[in-house]
Design a protein around this motif. Sequence first.
Motif, PDB file in Angstrom:
ATOM      1  N   ASP A 136       0.898  -1.444   0.011  1.00  0.00           N
ATOM      2  CA  ASP A 136      -0.002   0.000  -0.050  1.00  0.00           C
ATOM      3  C   ASP A 136       0.923   0.946  -0.181  1.00  0.00           C
ATOM      4  O   ASP A 136       2.015   1.149   0.562  1.00  0.00           O
ATOM      5  CB  ASP A 136      -1.223   0.181   1.267  1.00  0.00           C
ATOM      6  CG  ASP A 136      -2.391  -1.174   1.362  1.00  0.00           C
ATOM      7  OD1 ASP A 136      -2.613  -0.846   0.260  1.00  0.00           O
ATOM      8  OD2 ASP A 136      -2.395  -1.635   1.982  1.00  0.00           O
ATOM      9  N   ASP A 137      -0.043   2.242   0.123  1.00  0.00           N
ATOM     10  CA  ASP A 137       1.431   4.092  -0.442  1.00  0.00           C
ATOM     11  C   ASP A 137       0.971   4.649   1.114  1.00  0.00           C
ATOM     12  O   ASP A 137       0.487   5.836   0.391  1.00  0.00           O
ATOM     13  CB  ASP A 137       0.453   4.282  -1.328  1.00  0.00           C
ATOM     14  CG  ASP A 137      -0.706   4.452  -1.182  1.00  0.00           C
ATOM     15  OD1 ASP A 137      -1.770   4.412  -0.269  1.00  0.00           O
ATOM     16  OD2 ASP A 137      -1.111   6.097  -2.761  1.00  0.00           O
ATOM     17  N   LYS A 138       0.086   4.205   2.138  1.00  0.00           N
ATOM     18  CA  LYS A 138      -0.374   4.547   3.141  1.00  0.00           C
ATOM     19  C   LYS A 138       0.517   4.009   4.160  1.00  0.00           C
ATOM     20  O   LYS A 138       0.670   2.830   4.580  1.00  0.00           O
ATOM     21  CB  LYS A 138      -1.178   4.670   3.453  1.00  0.00           C
ATOM     22  CG  LYS A 138      -1.913   5.579   2.921  1.00  0.00           C
ATOM     23  CD  LYS A 138      -3.753   5.765   3.531  1.00  0.00           C
ATOM     24  CE  LYS A 138      -4.580   6.546   2.846  1.00  0.00           C
ATOM     25  NZ  LYS A 138      -5.521   5.803   1.540  1.00  0.00           N
ATOM     26  N   GLU A 139       1.981   5.129   5.014  1.00  0.00           N
ATOM     27  CA  GLU A 139       2.573   4.070   5.913  1.00  0.00           C
ATOM     28  C   GLU A 139       1.616   2.762   7.147  1.00  0.00           C
ATOM     29  O   GLU A 139       1.931   2.227   7.521  1.00  0.00           O
ATOM     30  CB  GLU A 139       2.839   5.685   7.045  1.00  0.00           C
ATOM     31  CG  GLU A 139       3.904   5.285   7.760  1.00  0.00           C
ATOM     32  CD  GLU A 139       3.858   4.754   9.068  1.00  0.00           C
ATOM     33  OE1 GLU A 139       2.127   5.300   9.666  1.00  0.00           O
ATOM     34  OE2 GLU A 139       4.690   3.681   9.680  1.00  0.00           O
ATOM     35  N   SER A 140       0.479   3.460   7.412  1.00  0.00           N
ATOM     36  CA  SER A 140      -0.188   3.184   8.638  1.00  0.00           C
ATOM     37  C   SER A 140      -0.740   1.440   7.705  1.00  0.00           C
ATOM     38  O   SER A 140      -0.627   0.784   8.469  1.00  0.00           O
ATOM     39  CB  SER A 140      -1.524   3.661   9.435  1.00  0.00           C
ATOM     40  OG  SER A 140      -2.816   3.355   7.835  1.00  0.00           O
ATOM     41  N   LEU A 141      -0.774   1.471   6.513  1.00  0.00           N
ATOM     42  CA  LEU A 141      -1.487   0.677   5.745  1.00  0.00           C
ATOM     43  C   LEU A 141      -0.016  -1.108   5.512  1.00  0.00           C
ATOM     44  O   LEU A 141       0.847  -0.926   6.756  1.00  0.00           O
ATOM     45  CB  LEU A 141      -2.051   1.136   4.454  1.00  0.00           C
ATOM     46  CG  LEU A 141      -2.874   1.587   4.406  1.00  0.00           C
ATOM     47  CD1 LEU A 141      -3.957   1.408   3.549  1.00  0.00           C
ATOM     48  CD2 LEU A 141      -4.193   0.764   5.675  1.00  0.00           C
ATOM     49  N   TRP A 142      -0.444  -1.212   4.581  1.00  0.00           N
ATOM     50  CA  TRP A 142       0.440  -3.052   4.040  1.00  0.00           C
ATOM     51  C   TRP A 142       1.901  -2.392   3.074  1.00  0.00           C
ATOM     52  O   TRP A 142       2.176  -2.161   2.315  1.00  0.00           O
ATOM     53  CB  TRP A 142       0.115  -4.588   3.688  1.00  0.00           C
ATOM     54  CG  TRP A 142      -1.676  -4.562   4.893  1.00  0.00           C
ATOM     55  CD1 TRP A 142      -3.020  -3.524   4.825  1.00  0.00           C
ATOM     56  CD2 TRP A 142      -0.916  -5.001   5.477  1.00  0.00           C
ATOM     57  NE1 TRP A 142      -2.841  -4.351   5.879  1.00  0.00           N
ATOM     58  CE2 TRP A 142      -2.407  -4.847   6.304  1.00  0.00           C
ATOM     59  CE3 TRP A 142       0.026  -6.332   6.746  1.00  0.00           C
ATOM     60  CZ2 TRP A 142      -3.520  -6.304   7.822  1.00  0.00           C
ATOM     61  CZ3 TRP A 142      -0.924  -7.271   7.278  1.00  0.00           C
ATOM     62  CH2 TRP A 142      -1.902  -6.850   7.639  1.00  0.00           C
ATOM     63  N   SER A 143       2.751  -3.077   4.540  1.00  0.00           N
ATOM     64  CA  SER A 143       4.115  -3.004   3.583  1.00  0.00           C
ATOM     65  C   SER A 143       5.022  -3.842   3.127  1.00  0.00           C
ATOM     66  O   SER A 143       4.113  -4.873   3.100  1.00  0.00           O
ATOM     67  CB  SER A 143       5.432  -2.893   4.301  1.00  0.00           C
ATOM     68  OG  SER A 143       5.182  -3.930   5.253  1.00  0.00           O
ATOM     69  N   VAL A 144       5.477  -3.863   2.329  1.00  0.00           N
ATOM     70  CA  VAL A 144       5.934  -5.849   1.127  1.00  0.00           C
ATOM     71  C   VAL A 144       6.445  -6.933   2.744  1.00  0.00           C
ATOM     72  O   VAL A 144       6.205  -7.824   2.484  1.00  0.00           O
ATOM     73  CB  VAL A 144       7.980  -5.640   0.253  1.00  0.00           C
ATOM     74  CG1 VAL A 144       8.317  -6.217   0.418  1.00  0.00           C
ATOM     75  CG2 VAL A 144       6.621  -4.389  -0.375  1.00  0.00           C
ATOM     76  N   PRO A 145       7.732  -6.463   3.526  1.00  0.00           N
ATOM     77  CA  PRO A 145       7.277  -7.170   4.753  1.00  0.00           C
ATOM     78  C   PRO A 145       6.426  -7.936   5.571  1.00  0.00           C
ATOM     79  O   PRO A 145       6.823  -8.956   6.213  1.00  0.00           O
ATOM     80  CB  PRO A 145       8.686  -6.832   5.410  1.00  0.00           C
ATOM     81  CG  PRO A 145       8.712  -5.338   5.068  1.00  0.00           C
ATOM     82  CD  PRO A 145       7.987  -5.411   3.869  1.00  0.00           C
ATOM     83  N   GLU A 146       5.231  -6.830   5.422  1.00  0.00           N
ATOM     84  CA  GLU A 146       3.940  -7.019   6.358  1.00  0.00           C
ATOM     85  C   GLU A 146       3.443  -8.539   5.694  1.00  0.00           C
ATOM     86  O   GLU A 146       2.790  -9.074   6.303  1.00  0.00           O
ATOM     87  CB  GLU A 146       3.491  -5.999   7.009  1.00  0.00           C
ATOM     88  CG  GLU A 146       3.890  -5.186   7.858  1.00  0.00           C
ATOM     89  CD  GLU A 146       3.537  -4.022   8.645  1.00  0.00           C
ATOM     90  OE1 GLU A 146       3.238  -3.384   9.278  1.00  0.00           O
ATOM     91  OE2 GLU A 146       3.635  -3.203   7.389  1.00  0.00           O
ATOM     92  N   LEU A 147       3.499  -8.144   4.077  1.00  0.00           N
ATOM     93  CA  LEU A 147       2.810  -8.620   3.016  1.00  0.00           C
ATOM     94  C   LEU A 147       3.676 -10.385   3.014  1.00  0.00           C
ATOM     95  O   LEU A 147       2.618 -11.460   2.799  1.00  0.00           O
ATOM     96  CB  LEU A 147       2.098  -8.374   1.603  1.00  0.00           C
ATOM     97  CG  LEU A 147       1.668  -7.146   2.005  1.00  0.00           C
ATOM     98  CD1 LEU A 147       1.573  -6.133   0.192  1.00  0.00           C
ATOM     99  CD2 LEU A 147      -0.071  -7.388   2.019  1.00  0.00           C
ATOM    100  N   VAL A 148       4.510  -9.936   3.233  1.00  0.00           N
ATOM    101  CA  VAL A 148       5.378 -11.199   3.521  1.00  0.00           C
ATOM    102  C   VAL A 148       4.701 -12.352   3.924  1.00  0.00           C
ATOM    103  O   VAL A 148       4.927 -14.199   3.846  1.00  0.00           O
ATOM    104  CB  VAL A 148       6.929 -11.027   2.634  1.00  0.00           C
ATOM    105  CG1 VAL A 148       7.457 -12.285   3.602  1.00  0.00           C
ATOM    106  CG2 VAL A 148       7.021 -10.274   1.515  1.00  0.00           C
TER     107      VAL A 148
END
Length: 297
Positions: A188-200
């Motif tokens: 995602d493109d918002k700090e509070s949402l889903w980053s690459v490491p969180e998605l992985v």
Amino acid sequence: MLGYPCMNHTLRERDPPLRCNRDMRKATFAERGLPYASELALQNVEDLHEILAWNADHGIRFYRCTSTLVPWNSQFDLTDLPDYEAIRAVAERCGELIEREGMRLTFHPDYWCRLASDSADTRANSVEAVEYHADWLDLIGLDRSPYYGINVHIGATYGDKAATAERFRDAVDTLSPGARARLTVENDDKESLWSVPELVDALSGTGVPVLFDYHHHAFTDRGLTYREAFDLATETWGDVRPATHYSESARLHGADARPQAHAEFPGRVPTWLRERSDVMIEADGKEQAVFGVRDNY
DNA sequence: TCATGTCAAGCGCTG
DNA sequence: CAGCGCTTGACATGA
């Protein structure tokens, strides 16, 4: 390969215009129903073939089709359409062209597709959306692989990321094999949402690959460089060549815009990204933006 | 033909 | 707390 999404400006400006996003409003669907949906879908699929052919002629082998290819498909099955056979025949020709030219076609369901929503209705609508995108890919005759992906965002946290991740995995489990095999999830493109490491982490064990969006990573970097995040995402693709998104902030190009806004014509895609993935250029310049990026090599 | 207001669906965030 | 923006334009109406 480099690609672009949705509209081809060159073909859209022809008379008559070529485009695969003909749509209608709710009142019109209520009034005119399946016959008109069928008519629009047939025209859209015919134009999809023309857009793909134009792309091949111009050395562009990666394309993301809009989600209005078959308008109002949540309300019926493809086989209900009066022109189903004609639509199927044209879709097959699209598939043959894609195979012959070594092209890659993907989809990106709309913003309301929220597979991890805390509303059961929203989850059901979202699953349905992924399913009909998968039906289109089946109709075109493309492999059930994230190579021909249906890309979504988790796109929200509902105040609890762990619970949201679990709902997402549960939703993935309810998908048909053809839909599940094509699903990809983008950062995602918002700090509070889903980053690459969180998605992985959230998707580990599901086999669902993480699609790395270069521009979005700037908002959710979690201390990782672009290359580190890309490497992490790439591991989730197994033997399949990853798809990625590239865009630049309009601010880099002098516009007084929000940081997330895309530049109309990005400058240069990093070489490592081009070499190791198929890159969707997300820019208002569309096919012209691909030409612009290509000219910078 | 063209300008203008509106359009199925979800979220988080901004002003 | 309404409205914006996303992955973004197109439909529909009325002059």
